[in-house]
Motif scaffolding. Structure first.
Motif, PDB file in Angstrom:
ATOM      1  N   THR A 141       0.828  -1.201   0.000  1.00  0.00           N
ATOM      2  CA  THR A 141       0.000   0.000   0.000  1.00  0.00           C
ATOM      3  C   THR A 141       0.861   1.248   0.000  1.00  0.00           C
ATOM      4  O   THR A 141       0.547   2.241  -0.669  1.00  0.00           O
ATOM      5  CB  THR A 141      -0.927   0.016   1.232  1.00  0.00           C
ATOM      6  N   ARG A 142       1.957   1.211   0.738  1.00  0.00           N
ATOM      7  CA  ARG A 142       2.847   2.369   0.796  1.00  0.00           C
ATOM      8  C   ARG A 142       3.543   2.600  -0.549  1.00  0.00           C
ATOM      9  O   ARG A 142       3.814   3.740  -0.924  1.00  0.00           O
ATOM     10  CB  ARG A 142       3.876   2.201   1.910  1.00  0.00           C
ATOM     11  N   ILE A 143       3.846   1.527  -1.268  1.00  0.00           N
ATOM     12  CA  ILE A 143       4.449   1.678  -2.601  1.00  0.00           C
ATOM     13  C   ILE A 143       3.468   2.370  -3.544  1.00  0.00           C
ATOM     14  O   ILE A 143       3.843   3.274  -4.307  1.00  0.00           O
ATOM     15  CB  ILE A 143       4.865   0.307  -3.160  1.00  0.00           C
ATOM     16  N   ILE A 144       2.204   1.960  -3.484  1.00  0.00           N
ATOM     17  CA  ILE A 144       1.184   2.602  -4.320  1.00  0.00           C
ATOM     18  C   ILE A 144       1.044   4.073  -3.940  1.00  0.00           C
ATOM     19  O   ILE A 144       0.972   4.957  -4.800  1.00  0.00           O
ATOM     20  CB  ILE A 144      -0.167   1.872  -4.173  1.00  0.00           C
ATOM     21  N   LEU A 145       1.012   4.345  -2.641  1.00  0.00           N
ATOM     22  CA  LEU A 145       0.920   5.719  -2.170  1.00  0.00           C
ATOM     23  C   LEU A 145       2.107   6.540  -2.664  1.00  0.00           C
ATOM     24  O   LEU A 145       1.951   7.694  -3.094  1.00  0.00           O
ATOM     25  CB  LEU A 145       0.868   5.747  -0.641  1.00  0.00           C
ATOM     26  N   PHE A 146       3.289   5.939  -2.629  1.00  0.00           N
ATOM     27  CA  PHE A 146       4.510   6.611  -3.076  1.00  0.00           C
ATOM     28  C   PHE A 146       4.371   7.057  -4.530  1.00  0.00           C
ATOM     29  O   PHE A 146       4.648   8.214  -4.872  1.00  0.00           O
ATOM     30  CB  PHE A 146       5.696   5.660  -2.913  1.00  0.00           C
ATOM     31  N   VAL A 147       3.942   6.151  -5.390  1.00  0.00           N
ATOM     32  CA  VAL A 147       3.826   6.460  -6.823  1.00  0.00           C
ATOM     33  C   VAL A 147       2.773   7.538  -7.058  1.00  0.00           C
ATOM     34  O   VAL A 147       2.996   8.498  -7.812  1.00  0.00           O
ATOM     35  CB  VAL A 147       3.485   5.190  -7.623  1.00  0.00           C
ATOM     36  N   VAL A 148       1.617   7.410  -6.410  1.00  0.00           N
ATOM     37  CA  VAL A 148       0.527   8.367  -6.609  1.00  0.00           C
ATOM     38  C   VAL A 148       0.920   9.757  -6.115  1.00  0.00           C
ATOM     39  O   VAL A 148       0.755  10.760  -6.834  1.00  0.00           O
ATOM     40  CB  VAL A 148      -0.753   7.884  -5.896  1.00  0.00           C
ATOM     41  N   VAL A 149       1.434   9.840  -4.894  1.00  0.00           N
ATOM     42  CA  VAL A 149       1.783  11.140  -4.311  1.00  0.00           C
ATOM     43  C   VAL A 149       2.893  11.825  -5.098  1.00  0.00           C
ATOM     44  O   VAL A 149       2.813  13.021  -5.411  1.00  0.00           O
ATOM     45  CB  VAL A 149       2.197  10.978  -2.830  1.00  0.00           C
ATOM     46  N   LEU A 150       3.948  11.062  -5.448  1.00  0.00           N
ATOM     47  CA  LEU A 150       5.060  11.663  -6.191  1.00  0.00           C
ATOM     48  C   LEU A 150       4.625  12.098  -7.587  1.00  0.00           C
ATOM     49  O   LEU A 150       5.116  13.101  -8.120  1.00  0.00           O
ATOM     50  CB  LEU A 150       6.222  10.678  -6.277  1.00  0.00           C
TER      51      LEU A 150
END
Length: 453
Positions: free
Chosen positions: A197-206
């Motif tokens: 979930t954090r990897i997905i968040l990383f891609v979306v936020v960045l």
């Protein structure tokens, strides 16, 4: 005769001050809040619905002083891991590899500033999500500033790339040992929980950050007067002249150092991902380690107690970064004394961060010794746990926004609060079996709230 009156600058209290005040408050609460106990399961976890009142044990001045010392018993692995990460980063700084590669990447994409912005934001995001990079971003800001200015943009673009990039990465904190690592250790879960979930968040936020910065850059490129820093543009161009000497060629040693740097974090990610939790039938790493132990010579030489990927914790992470530090040092042909000096220097640079952990653990020690932990958890069980999950998260967000304004250190915030919030999250998610996700939501918020530091 007139006197110049200098206004004393107000500063936020340090993490140590805040944690000490919380420790004192908790000690006072042991005199007020009645004691209580829960029945425990085989794993040592409290069983919901089994709370019963018990005699309290008020904590005094001596107990307050001993709390952080006793807290070190459960925090030594976390503190050591933080210090060894400092050693690894110090060795990479000594090698000069990171600085050269970042500079070359910036120059390679300078003719297409959209691509350049995306690349730099994600690089800064990786540094934020792996090591909590922020203060050291000033080094990279000075490195990128001449290139950004030469493209007809302004200093704000560079500042946004560094600040938004590192803090967007820190928000996701895929493997940030200074925030997610500390919070996970206190919560008693693997740092790999919630990683997908954090990897997905990383891609979306960045990605959102990159789009926002590109839109601002387009506006400034089309009309430089729309920049808030236009009044000093000529001064900035003179202050940050672009170097036209072409790409700096990394040495062979620096190339190998970058490979080691990348491999360390790749192995760290693989080691922390709870593979069997994601798929109980995926036992490749456990089977491989078991096989090694059955090989007569190999099992004896390597050891029969190797921790398989998926079960790594702070001890294994500490060993990994320490080995990486020595490998980089040997690549650069440093003698052993020099390598040890760099290890000590890097560890010393993060001692203040490492000491936050046992000091904050003292809060948990006082609560346990005072017998009020179960009472507080019972309050949470009967109130917060009855809230819908979304409302529970929002209430916690308000709590963290308020608390983060007093404690800008994400490490200190994690260490001071997770001992209380994690058990409440357990109760709140006891039926959903998604405790890791709930705790992760708290950690990502605390990272975001810490960025003004």
């Amino acid at each position: 005769m007139s006197k110049d009156v200098t206004k004393k600058e107000k500063k936020a209290p340090s993490a140590y001050v805040v944690i000490f005040l919380i420790t004192v408050v908790v000690a006072v609460l042991t005199w007020i809040i009645p004691g209580g106990v829960y029945e425990l399961d085989e794993a040592g976890n409290a069983i919901a619905g089994t709370y019963a009142g018990a005699e309290s044990n008020p904590q005094g001045i001596w107990d307050i002083g001993m709390a952080p010392i006793n807290g070190m018993n459960g925090a030594i692995a976390i503190s050591l891991s933080i210090m060894l990460f400092g050693s690894f980063l110090q060795m990479m700084d000594e090698s000069g590899a990171i600085k050269i590669y970042l500079s070359n990447i910036a120059k390679k994409f300078q003719t297409n500033y959209h691509v350049l912005i995306w690349v730099l934001v994600f690089i800064m995001g990786v540094m934020g999500t792996t090591e909590g990079c922020y203060e050291e971003g000033i080094i990279y800001m000075l490195m990128f500033m001449p290139i950004i200015m030469a493209l007809g943009l302004d200093t704000v673009v560079t500042v946004m790339i560094i600040v938004f990039g590192t803090q967007g990465g820190c928000l996701a904190s895929i493997i940030n040992p200074f925030a997610v690592g500390v919070a996970s250790g206190i919560a008693g879960i693997s740092p790999g929980e919630g990683m997908l979930t954090r990897i997905i968040l990383f891609v979306v936020v960045l990605s959102l950050i990159s789009i926002y910065i590109c839109r601002y850059a387009d506006k400034v490129k089309a009309d430089p007067t729309k920049s808030s820093q236009y009044y000093r543009r000529e001064e900035d161009i003179k202050k940050y002249p672009i170097e036209m000497d072409g790409d700096k060629k990394p040495t062979k040693e620096q190339k190998y150092s970058i490979i080691v740097f990348i491999m360390v974090f790749v192995i760290l990610i693989i080691g922390c991902i709870p593979w069997t939790s994601l798929n109980e039938n995926f036992t490749f790493f456990q089977d491989f380690v078991t096989w090694i132990g059955t090989v007569p010579v190999l099992g004896t030489v390597l050891g029969r107690n190797i921790t398989p990927f998926g079960d790594w914790y702070f001890g294994e992470i500490s060993l990994l970064v320490l080995v990486g530090t020595f490998i980089v040092g040997m690549i650069h042909r440093l003698d052993m004394n020099k390598i040890i000096d760099i290890v000590m220097q890097g560890a010393a640079s993060v001692v203040p961060t490492a000491l936050v952990v046992p000091m904050a653990r003292g809060i948990q020690v006082l609560m346990s010794d005072g017998g009020i932990t179960s009472t507080i958890l019972h309050f949470g069980e009967s109130t917060l746990s009855s809230l819908p999950p979304v409302v529970f998260v929002l209430v916690c967000m308000v709590f963290y926004f308020a608390f983060a304004s007093l404690m800008p250190s994400s490490t200190g915030l994690a260490a001071a609060t997770m001992s209380i919030m994690a058990p409440l999250a357990v109760y709140e998610q006891s039926d959903a079996k998604r405790i890791g996700g709930t705790i992760w939501e708290r950690k990502t918020l605390e990272n975001f709230c810490s960025y003004p530091a």
